[in-house]
Design an enzyme around this catalytic site. Sequence first.
Site, mmCIF file in Angstrom:
data_model
loop_
_atom_site.group_PDB
_atom_site.id
_atom_site.type_symbol
_atom_site.label_atom_id
_atom_site.label_comp_id
_atom_site.label_asym_id
_atom_site.label_seq_id
_atom_site.Cartn_x
_atom_site.Cartn_y
_atom_site.Cartn_z
ATOM 1 N N ASP A 8 28.856 8.395 76.421
ATOM 2 C CA ASP A 8 27.931 7.279 76.700
ATOM 3 C C ASP A 8 28.671 6.028 77.184
ATOM 4 O O ASP A 8 28.052 4.995 77.441
ATOM 5 C CB ASP A 8 27.158 6.895 75.421
ATOM 6 C CG ASP A 8 26.298 8.033 74.909
ATOM 7 O OD1 ASP A 8 25.785 8.794 75.754
ATOM 8 O OD2 ASP A 8 26.162 8.176 73.682
ATOM 9 N N LYS A 148 39.389 -13.691 69.805
ATOM 10 C CA LYS A 148 38.336 -12.659 69.889
ATOM 11 C C LYS A 148 37.248 -12.831 68.829
ATOM 12 O O LYS A 148 36.191 -12.223 68.922
ATOM 13 C CB LYS A 148 38.964 -11.261 69.740
ATOM 14 C CG LYS A 148 39.955 -10.911 70.839
ATOM 15 C CD LYS A 148 40.279 -9.423 70.829
ATOM 16 C CE LYS A 148 40.900 -8.994 69.533
ATOM 17 N NZ LYS A 148 41.188 -7.550 69.458
ATOM 18 N N ASP A 173 39.876 -3.406 64.305
ATOM 19 C CA ASP A 173 39.906 -3.321 62.835
ATOM 20 C C ASP A 173 39.383 -4.602 62.182
ATOM 21 O O ASP A 173 39.363 -4.693 60.958
ATOM 22 C CB ASP A 173 41.342 -3.066 62.345
ATOM 23 C CG ASP A 173 42.282 -4.205 62.705
ATOM 24 O OD1 ASP A 173 42.349 -4.560 63.905
ATOM 25 O OD2 ASP A 173 42.922 -4.755 61.798
HETATM 26 MG MG LIG Z 1 43.545 -5.823 65.015
#
Ligand SMILES: [Mg+2]
Length: 222
Positions: A8, A148, A173
């Site tokens: 996908d 981020k 993570d």
């Molecule tokens: Mg990381």
Amino acid sequence: MQIPNLSDISTLLLDMDGTLLDLNFDNYFWNHYLHQRYAEIHDMPGDEARTHVHETLAREHGNLNWYCTDHWSSEFEVDILALKKEVTHLIQYREGALQFLQHLESMHLDVILVTNAHHDVIALKHQHTGLLDLLPDMISSHDYGVPKERTRFWHQLIKDRNLNQPTTMLIDDNVDVLEAAQQSGIAYQLCIGKPDSRRDITPVTQFPVMDDLSELTESALS
Ligand SMILES: [Mg+2]
């Protein structure tokens, strides 16, 4: 929660530390080694150095400075990169990560390394793993001046790379990072449950969780 299917996906965004590489290097460096070397370099008792380093680091948690070697070199009056070079034996791929990257080469996917790491740290990690040979397309959040963890980073990336959000997946993570990507319209998220090989699994309920990424490509190729 269901693991997304690679069929996908058109663009795969991959984090570096804790996703492809073992977070043990970073955790050991920032939580142990830096205290120890800081105490030696500044001739200070170990407990005092530990408290000072810990409290100073905590002030920048989640900010771009948190990931900036220049910032910490200046703040602690040490050469952070030189100290990192003293423990490079800990820079290693996570289990299954190298096989995963090798499998990806035979798939028709755009794959981009998307990291908060500073360019000098990316270069150091590449030197010890060859990571950029397998993943030459790379964006550091230092290029955008925003980490981020913020939606502004993802909006900028989507615009820059003209990403098709409904077929883009991020593997990371860091739950705060995955949430920011999700809020920015990136359709698929996958979380790493055990980013540090020396630590226990982190319980995550908001996103599907995987550890050995080679299982993701093996199921897609079979
Ligand atoms: Mg990381």
